[in-house]
Design an enzyme around this catalytic site. Structure first.
Site, PDB file in Angstrom:
ATOM      1  CB  SER A 118     -63.997  38.827  -4.527  1.00 20.61           C
ATOM      2  OG  SER A 118     -64.549  37.876  -5.367  1.00 20.61           O
ATOM      3  CG  HIS A 131     -67.700  34.596  -2.637  1.00 18.92           C
ATOM      4  ND1 HIS A 131     -67.773  35.715  -3.438  1.00 18.92           N
ATOM      5  CD2 HIS A 131     -66.558  33.989  -2.978  1.00 18.92           C
ATOM      6  CE1 HIS A 131     -66.706  35.773  -4.211  1.00 18.92           C
ATOM      7  NE2 HIS A 131     -65.947  34.729  -3.955  1.00 18.92           N
ATOM      8  CG  HIS A 161     -68.243  33.671  -8.691  1.00 13.60           C
ATOM      9  ND1 HIS A 161     -68.428  33.718  -7.331  1.00 13.60           N
ATOM     10  CD2 HIS A 161     -67.734  34.870  -9.065  1.00 13.60           C
ATOM     11  CE1 HIS A 161     -68.048  34.913  -6.890  1.00 13.60           C
ATOM     12  NE2 HIS A 161     -67.617  35.631  -7.919  1.00 13.60           N
ATOM     13  CE1 TYR A 196     -65.240  30.771  -8.302  1.00 13.73           C
ATOM     14  CE2 TYR A 196     -65.203  32.629  -9.820  1.00 13.73           C
ATOM     15  CZ  TYR A 196     -65.172  32.132  -8.530  1.00 13.73           C
ATOM     16  OH  TYR A 196     -65.088  32.984  -7.472  1.00 13.73           O
ATOM     17  CD  GLU A 197     -69.337  29.988  -6.256  1.00  8.77           C
ATOM     18  OE1 GLU A 197     -69.492  29.587  -5.102  1.00  8.77           O
ATOM     19  OE2 GLU A 197     -69.887  31.011  -6.695  1.00  8.77           O
ATOM     20  CB  ALA A 247     -62.050  41.913  -7.014  1.00 10.08           C
ATOM     21  CG  MET A 262     -62.780  34.977 -12.905  1.00  9.39           C
ATOM     22  SD  MET A 262     -62.086  33.925 -11.618  1.00  9.39           S
ATOM     23  CE  MET A 262     -60.335  34.322 -11.793  1.00  9.39           C
ATOM     24  CB  SER A 263     -68.313  37.952 -11.279  1.00 14.14           C
ATOM     25  OG  SER A 263     -67.750  39.230 -11.076  1.00 14.14           O
ATOM     26  CG  ASN A 317     -54.640  41.552 -10.195  1.00 16.05           C
ATOM     27  OD1 ASN A 317     -55.743  41.448  -9.632  1.00 16.05           O
ATOM     28  ND2 ASN A 317     -54.388  41.001 -11.359  1.00 16.05           N
ATOM     29  CG  HIS A 333     -58.570  34.211  -4.269  1.00 17.89           C
ATOM     30  ND1 HIS A 333     -59.423  34.945  -5.091  1.00 17.89           N
ATOM     31  CD2 HIS A 333     -59.324  33.853  -3.203  1.00 17.89           C
ATOM     32  CE1 HIS A 333     -60.622  35.008  -4.522  1.00 17.89           C
ATOM     33  NE2 HIS A 333     -60.583  34.357  -3.380  1.00 17.89           N
TER      34      HIS A 333
HETATM   35  N1  HPA Z   1     -58.065  38.012 -13.255  1.00 20.51           N
HETATM   36  C1  HPA Z   1     -59.354  37.619 -13.125  1.00 20.51           C
HETATM   37  N2  HPA Z   1     -60.116  37.985 -12.127  1.00 20.51           N
HETATM   38  C2  HPA Z   1     -59.581  38.802 -11.200  1.00 20.51           C
HETATM   39  C3  HPA Z   1     -58.254  39.236 -11.276  1.00 20.51           C
HETATM   40  C4  HPA Z   1     -57.468  38.829 -12.361  1.00 20.51           C
HETATM   41  O1  HPA Z   1     -56.278  39.178 -12.503  1.00 20.51           O
HETATM   42  N3  HPA Z   1     -58.037  40.050 -10.207  1.00 20.51           N
HETATM   43  C5  HPA Z   1     -59.200  40.084  -9.506  1.00 20.51           C
HETATM   44  N4  HPA Z   1     -60.135  39.334 -10.110  1.00 20.51           N
END
Ligand code: HPA
Length: 273
Positions: free
Chosen positions: A31, A62, A84, A86-87, A114, A212-213, A236, A248
């Site tokens: 991402s 993406h 992903h 989740y998709e 990320a 998540m990946s 973050n 996001h």
């Molecule tokens: N959580 C999950 N996935 C992420 C985050 C997060 O805080 N930041 C970037 N991808």
């Protein structure tokens, strides 16, 4: 032959004709990190929807194409846009491109993402070299009948992220004055970001970052004997004692701000491979 293998070979045969060469290194761009693709001297771009049996990407930001070209003198095959869980894709779909890469000749995979830091020493924008992972996704890409011609039933995950590649990357980072940290990546299915308590859990179980990946692709890469370098941009950092909201948009913003560093780092690593 297993259904999966048939599908892989169909995609491989198509791509062999398109590419007409042997890529050495696979790259998966996460991402907000697609910019590395701009640095590739492109020889061929292939849209996912043109490749037999390839899933297609649905998430904004993406982009879905495979780029074959040269980066730091190496023949690379980069996925701009990944799939992903989740998709709604199955784990087999999420990891299909990695299997195809292997059959095209790829023996090293560089995967970026990320992620959210939970290690209080981390800062947004840090680059974390994934030392190891904890898989908390609800499904495993290797579940089901195992095709022994693809890999073993019970593959080791002892060196899931190649330690020599990590050390090499640290040397390159040092030479370029880029700060890198090591850490354990915890994979959750998403797509929601974590609650403050979930961030805390990730820390308590031994994680440094959550995302998540990546983990499905890394499991399959190891299944097939591909060496992996995993690089995570910490977008973050969660503080369980002082929770604040992450969005996001923030994730994409910090990821693209870190992109230059990441590009320099990966190019430096490729030079030394
Ligand atoms: N959580 C999950 N996935 C992420 C985050 C997060 O805080 N930041 C970037 N991808």
């Amino acid at each position: 032959m297993s259904d999966l293998k048939k599908k892989i070979l169909e995609a491989v045969n198509f791509l062999k004709q398109e590419i007409n060469d042997t890529p050495e290194i696979g790259i998966i761009l996460g991402s907000g990190l697609g910019g590395l693709a701009d640095e590739i001297e492109k020889i061929k771009e292939i849209k996912y929807w043109d490749i037999p049996n390839f899933p297609v990407s649905t998430v904004k930001g993406h982009e879905g194409k495979l780029i074959f070209g040269k980066l730091s003198g190496k023949k690379v095959l980069a996925m701009q846009g990944r799939f992903h869980y989740y998709e709604g894709y199955s784990m087999q779909e999420v990891t299909f491109p990695v299997r195809v890469m292997k059959f095209l000749g790829v023996d090293t995979l560089i995967v970026s993402n990320a992620s959210g830091g939970v290690n209080p020493r981390f800062e947004p924008g840090d680059i974390m070299l994934i030392w190891d992972h904890i898989n908390l996704m609800p499904e495993n890409p290797l579940r089901g009948k195992n095709d022994e011609t693809l890999g073993p039933r019970f593959p080791s995950m002892h060196n899931a992220y190649d330690k020599d590649l990590i050390k090499l990357t640290e040397e390159v980072a040092f030479e370029h004055g880029i700060k890198v940290v090591r850490g354990v990546y915890v994979a959750l299915q998403g797509p929601n970001l974590e609650t403050p308590s979930e961030y805390n859990m990730v820390r308590v179980i031994g994680g440094d970052a959550v995302g998540m990946s990546t983990v499905p692709e890394v499991i399959v890469a190891n299944h097939m004997g591909i060496k992996v370098l995993g690089v995570s941009v910490i977008t973050n950092v969660a503080d369980p004692y002082n929770p604040r909201m992450t969005t996001h948009e923030e994730v994409l913003e910090v990821a693209s701000a870190a992109e230059k560093k990441l590009t320099k780092l990966i190019k430096g690593v490729l030079e030394r491979l």
